[in-house]
Motif scaffolding. Structure first.
Motif, PDB file in Angstrom:
ATOM      1  N   TYR A   1      -2.108   2.591  -5.553  1.00 52.06           N
ATOM      2  CA  TYR A   1      -2.837   3.285  -4.487  1.00 52.06           C
ATOM      3  C   TYR A   1      -1.932   4.338  -3.858  1.00 52.06           C
ATOM      4  O   TYR A   1      -0.762   4.077  -3.587  1.00 52.06           O
ATOM      5  CB  TYR A   1      -3.276   2.253  -3.441  1.00 52.06           C
ATOM      6  CG  TYR A   1      -3.842   2.828  -2.185  1.00 52.06           C
ATOM      7  CD1 TYR A   1      -5.100   3.423  -2.168  1.00 52.06           C
ATOM      8  CD2 TYR A   1      -3.140   2.751  -0.997  1.00 52.06           C
ATOM      9  CE1 TYR A   1      -5.637   3.936  -1.002  1.00 52.06           C
ATOM     10  CE2 TYR A   1      -3.672   3.262   0.179  1.00 52.06           C
ATOM     11  CZ  TYR A   1      -4.911   3.853   0.171  1.00 52.06           C
ATOM     12  OH  TYR A   1      -5.431   4.352   1.336  1.00 52.06           O
TER      13      TYR A   1
ATOM     14  N   PHE B   1       0.779  -1.243   0.000  1.00 50.76           N
ATOM     15  CA  PHE B   1       0.000   0.000   0.000  1.00 50.76           C
ATOM     16  C   PHE B   1       0.810   1.291   0.000  1.00 50.76           C
ATOM     17  O   PHE B   1       0.248   2.351  -0.215  1.00 50.76           O
ATOM     18  CB  PHE B   1      -0.965   0.000   1.193  1.00 50.76           C
ATOM     19  CG  PHE B   1      -1.917  -1.158   1.168  1.00 50.76           C
ATOM     20  CD1 PHE B   1      -2.854  -1.275   0.151  1.00 50.76           C
ATOM     21  CD2 PHE B   1      -1.859  -2.140   2.128  1.00 50.76           C
ATOM     22  CE1 PHE B   1      -3.736  -2.341   0.105  1.00 50.76           C
ATOM     23  CE2 PHE B   1      -2.735  -3.215   2.097  1.00 50.76           C
ATOM     24  CZ  PHE B   1      -3.672  -3.320   1.089  1.00 50.76           C
TER      25      PHE B   1
ATOM     26  N   ASP C   1     -11.013   3.390   2.167  1.00 56.92           N
ATOM     27  CA  ASP C   1     -10.547   3.712   0.808  1.00 56.92           C
ATOM     28  C   ASP C   1     -10.752   2.564  -0.180  1.00 56.92           C
ATOM     29  O   ASP C   1     -10.904   2.810  -1.380  1.00 56.92           O
ATOM     30  CB  ASP C   1      -9.057   4.075   0.823  1.00 56.92           C
ATOM     31  CG  ASP C   1      -8.793   5.434   1.437  1.00 56.92           C
ATOM     32  OD1 ASP C   1      -9.757   6.134   1.818  1.00 56.92           O
ATOM     33  OD2 ASP C   1      -7.596   5.794   1.551  1.00 56.92           O
TER      34      ASP C   1
ATOM     35  N   LEU D   1      -7.685   1.896   5.100  1.00 53.47           N
ATOM     36  CA  LEU D   1      -7.768   0.985   3.956  1.00 53.47           C
ATOM     37  C   LEU D   1      -9.179   0.436   3.779  1.00 53.47           C
ATOM     38  O   LEU D   1      -9.648   0.276   2.653  1.00 53.47           O
ATOM     39  CB  LEU D   1      -6.761  -0.158   4.106  1.00 53.47           C
ATOM     40  CG  LEU D   1      -5.293   0.267   4.005  1.00 53.47           C
ATOM     41  CD1 LEU D   1      -4.374  -0.850   4.474  1.00 53.47           C
ATOM     42  CD2 LEU D   1      -4.949   0.714   2.592  1.00 53.47           C
TER      43      LEU D   1
ATOM     44  N   ASN E   1       2.562  -2.708  -4.832  1.00 53.87           N
ATOM     45  CA  ASN E   1       1.407  -1.809  -4.861  1.00 53.87           C
ATOM     46  C   ASN E   1       0.963  -1.708  -6.318  1.00 53.87           C
ATOM     47  O   ASN E   1       1.125  -0.699  -6.991  1.00 53.87           O
ATOM     48  CB  ASN E   1       1.762  -0.438  -4.284  1.00 53.87           C
ATOM     49  CG  ASN E   1       0.575   0.492  -4.188  1.00 53.87           C
ATOM     50  OD1 ASN E   1      -0.493   0.218  -4.722  1.00 53.87           O
ATOM     51  ND2 ASN E   1       0.772   1.600  -3.508  1.00 53.87           N
TER      52      ASN E   1
ATOM     53  N   PRO F   1      -8.590   0.164  -1.570  1.00 47.92           N
ATOM     54  CA  PRO F   1      -7.691   0.177  -2.727  1.00 47.92           C
ATOM     55  C   PRO F   1      -7.840  -1.062  -3.608  1.00 47.92           C
ATOM     56  O   PRO F   1      -7.517  -1.024  -4.785  1.00 47.92           O
ATOM     57  CB  PRO F   1      -6.303   0.240  -2.105  1.00 47.92           C
ATOM     58  CG  PRO F   1      -6.468  -0.176  -0.699  1.00 47.92           C
ATOM     59  CD  PRO F   1      -7.876   0.121  -0.305  1.00 47.92           C
ATOM     60  N   TYR F   2      -8.314  -2.139  -3.026  1.00 51.63           N
ATOM     61  CA  TYR F   2      -8.603  -3.360  -3.785  1.00 51.63           C
ATOM     62  C   TYR F   2     -10.011  -3.794  -3.429  1.00 51.63           C
ATOM     63  O   TYR F   2     -10.406  -3.739  -2.268  1.00 51.63           O
ATOM     64  CB  TYR F   2      -7.647  -4.500  -3.422  1.00 51.63           C
ATOM     65  CG  TYR F   2      -6.211  -4.200  -3.760  1.00 51.63           C
ATOM     66  CD1 TYR F   2      -5.758  -4.309  -5.059  1.00 51.63           C
ATOM     67  CD2 TYR F   2      -5.309  -3.819  -2.775  1.00 51.63           C
ATOM     68  CE1 TYR F   2      -4.438  -4.027  -5.385  1.00 51.63           C
ATOM     69  CE2 TYR F   2      -3.986  -3.539  -3.089  1.00 51.63           C
ATOM     70  CZ  TYR F   2      -3.561  -3.644  -4.386  1.00 51.63           C
ATOM     71  OH  TYR F   2      -2.263  -3.372  -4.702  1.00 51.63           O
TER      72      TYR F   2
ATOM     73  N   SER G   1       2.922   4.285  -1.384  1.00 55.12           N
ATOM     74  CA  SER G   1       3.087   4.841  -2.737  1.00 55.12           C
ATOM     75  C   SER G   1       4.545   4.788  -3.182  1.00 55.12           C
ATOM     76  O   SER G   1       4.851   5.043  -4.347  1.00 55.12           O
ATOM     77  CB  SER G   1       2.550   6.270  -2.801  1.00 55.12           C
ATOM     78  OG  SER G   1       3.304   7.116  -1.970  1.00 55.12           O
TER      79      SER G   1
ATOM     80  N   SER H   1      -1.856   7.302  -0.716  1.00 50.17           N
ATOM     81  CA  SER H   1      -2.449   7.929   0.457  1.00 50.17           C
ATOM     82  C   SER H   1      -1.326   8.435   1.354  1.00 50.17           C
ATOM     83  O   SER H   1      -0.568   7.640   1.910  1.00 50.17           O
ATOM     84  CB  SER H   1      -3.314   6.937   1.237  1.00 50.17           C
ATOM     85  OG  SER H   1      -3.655   7.477   2.496  1.00 50.17           O
TER      86      SER H   1
END
Length: 150
Positions: free
Chosen positions: A67, A52, A102, A99, A63, A104-105, A54, A69
């Motif tokens: 994603y 996760f 958000d 998470l 990642n 992300p997946y 960046s 954040s």
């Protein structure tokens, strides 16, 4: 599926690919939707940095969804260096909440892990992490052959 996603405002391009291309694209983050899923590797809190942060876009990490954040980046950095388990636990709880909000997946399905095996193998303890560590506890085949009725 394409039509359902279009109604949600998501343009989904379907491309038939050879398996090697599909895996390469998935590993490098070149996808909108993929069949891959995380198995194992989720029993160490530091793995969240790999998935996760960046700073960990392929090829420097996993990642794959790219994603981003700043809050997750700060928390994964904290988790990696904090030695106090209670502080780490608090950072993990905050990152898990972010998470979960958000997403992300978005998993498209979940797989049940079921063990069907001979009694001679003994009581196999399947891990909730989905890894295959239980294989290291199997008796050697020579011992199993000795236990089997002929």
């Amino acid at each position: 599926m394409q039509e359902q996603w279009r109604k949600a405002g998501i343009d989904l391009e379907l491309r038939p690919l050879e398996l090697a291309t599909l895996l390469s694209d998935s590993i490098h983050g070149n996808f909108q939707l993929t069949f891959l899923r995380w198995v194992g590797a989720n029993n160490d809190p530091d793995v969240s940095n790999l998935f996760f942060s960046s700073k960990r876009f392929p090829p420097d990490g996993a990642n794959r969804g790219h994603y981003r954040s700043p809050r997750i980046d700060a928390l994964t950095d904290e988790i990696r260096v904090e030695m106090d388990q209670e502080k780490t636990k608090g950072s993990l709880q905050r990152s898990t909440k972010i998470l979960a909000d958000d997403l992300p997946y978005i998993p498209m399905w979940f797989t049940d892990v079921v063990s069907v095996h001979r009694r001679e193998l003994g009581d196999l303890q399947l891990s909730p992490t989905g890894d295959y560590d239980f294989l290291t506890t199997l008796k050697p085949s020579s011992q199993i052959a000795q236990l089997s009725p002929r």
